[in-house]
Enzyme design. Structure first.
Site, PDB file in Angstrom:
ATOM      1  N   HIS A  20      -4.496  -5.256  -8.630  1.00 35.06           N
ATOM      2  CA  HIS A  20      -5.476  -4.326  -8.047  1.00 35.06           C
ATOM      3  C   HIS A  20      -6.869  -4.903  -8.238  1.00 35.06           C
ATOM      4  CE1 HIS A  20      -6.913  -0.554  -6.503  1.00 35.06           C
ATOM      5  NE2 HIS A  20      -7.807  -0.541  -7.479  1.00 35.06           N
ATOM      6  N   ILE A  44       5.747   3.231  -5.101  1.00 32.55           N
ATOM      7  CA  ILE A  44       7.159   2.975  -5.380  1.00 32.55           C
ATOM      8  C   ILE A  44       7.718   4.256  -6.017  1.00 32.55           C
ATOM      9  CG2 ILE A  44       8.787   1.528  -6.678  1.00 32.55           C
ATOM     10  CD1 ILE A  44       7.343  -0.223  -4.726  1.00 32.55           C
ATOM     11  N   MET A 103       0.790  -1.221   0.000  1.00 32.30           N
ATOM     12  CA  MET A 103       0.000   0.000   0.000  1.00 32.30           C
ATOM     13  C   MET A 103       0.831   1.285   0.000  1.00 32.30           C
ATOM     14  SD  MET A 103      -2.896  -1.092  -0.504  1.00 32.30           S
ATOM     15  CE  MET A 103      -4.059  -2.431  -0.310  1.00 32.30           C
TER      16      MET A 103
HETATM   17  C1  GAR Z   1      -5.777  -7.418  -2.679  1.00 27.86           C
HETATM   18  O1  GAR Z   1      -7.159  -7.430  -2.954  1.00 27.86           O
HETATM   19  C2  GAR Z   1      -5.041  -6.543  -3.665  1.00 27.86           C
HETATM   20  O2  GAR Z   1      -5.599  -6.574  -4.950  1.00 27.86           O
HETATM   21  C3  GAR Z   1      -5.219  -5.189  -3.046  1.00 27.86           C
HETATM   22  O3  GAR Z   1      -5.032  -5.405  -1.670  1.00 27.86           O
HETATM   23  C4  GAR Z   1      -5.499  -6.705  -1.348  1.00 27.86           C
HETATM   24  C5  GAR Z   1      -4.415  -7.403  -0.549  1.00 27.86           C
HETATM   25  O4  GAR Z   1      -4.892  -8.606  -0.017  1.00 27.86           O
HETATM   26  N1  GAR Z   1      -4.272  -4.250  -3.586  1.00 27.86           N
HETATM   27  C6  GAR Z   1      -4.550  -2.976  -3.806  1.00 27.86           C
HETATM   28  O5  GAR Z   1      -5.609  -2.460  -3.504  1.00 27.86           O
HETATM   29  C7  GAR Z   1      -3.439  -2.181  -4.460  1.00 27.86           C
HETATM   30  N2  GAR Z   1      -3.865  -0.870  -4.741  1.00 27.86           N
HETATM   31  P1  GAR Z   1      -3.861  -9.661   0.555  1.00 27.86           P
HETATM   32  O6  GAR Z   1      -2.917  -8.896   1.502  1.00 27.86           O
HETATM   33  O7  GAR Z   1      -4.722 -10.657   1.289  1.00 27.86           O
HETATM   34  O8  GAR Z   1      -3.120 -10.271  -0.610  1.00 27.86           O
END
Ligand code: GAR
Length: 188
Positions: A107, A91, A88
């Site tokens: 995403h 980079i 989150m």
């Molecule tokens: C996932 O749904 C991913 O797509 C999202 O965070 C979640 C992490 O879940 N990423 C974003 O929103 C990036 N902007 P996890 O920690 O259980 O893999």
């Protein structure tokens, strides 16, 4: 043997899915990097015997953190790919430049719609009928960069936020490892 670095800030379910998919394949997760000392993903790394490096973004501040991140990444070379999995933070440009087309992100929406935090919830509340996931190359902006793959899903009448979230996560866990495999083992 291919080697990847995973970076994550939270629960780590994608990290786990990637680990399990490649368990008996010629790819290893060389390290997990997290910016959040309280993230469950670090515990997962410990349980899976994956080396983890924790850089506490909040106590370091952005500049120091990014400098340290570059040092850590450099010290982990060589590797084939950096995989953001629920990471989150942005980079910064100097790291994007050094690892151009070597960093991917997932995403939980059909970009460019619903960039940023709580994408599934915002898509659901907006009332879209189709949503999905996007896997893309990383640039220095949030949830931007050339799209590698998208998979869509219809939001059904009887879906609620919870069922939609679990469908989206299921898609992520299925496709992310397979796209990593395609990038590293079957490039065009
Ligand atoms: C996932 O749904 C991913 O797509 C999202 O965070 C979640 C992490 O879940 N990423 C974003 O929103 C990036 N902007 P996890 O920690 O259980 O893999």
């Amino acid at each position: 043997m291919k080697e990847i670095i995973v970076m994550g800030s939270g629960y780590g379910s994608n990290f786990q899915a990637i680990y399990e998919y490649f368990k008996d394949k010629p790819l290893t997760i060389k390290a997990l990097i997290s910016d959040n000392p309280r993230a469950y993903i670090i515990e997962r790394a410990r349980l899976l015997n994956v080396r983890s490096v924790v850089l506490d973004y909040k106590s370091m501040g952005k500049e120091k953190y990014n400098e340290e991140l570059l040092k850590v990444l450099s010290s982990l070379e060589p590797f084939n790919l950096i995989v953001l999995a629920g990471y989150m933070r942005i980079i910064p440009e100097f790291i994007v430049k050094k690892y151009w087309k070597k960093i991917i992100n997932i995403h939980p929406s059909l970009l460019p719609a619903f960039k940023g935090l709580r994408a599934i919830e915002r898509a659901y509340n907006y009332g879209v009928k189709i949503t999905g996931i996007t896997i893309h190359w990383v640039n220095e902006f949030v949830d931007e960069g050339e799209i590698i793959e998208q998979v869509c899903i219809r939001i059904e009448e009887n879906d609620n936020l919870e069922t939609l979230e679990s469908k989206i996560h299921e898609l992520e866990h299925y496709y992310y490892p397979r796209i990593i495999e395609r990038i590293l083992f079957h490039p065009k």
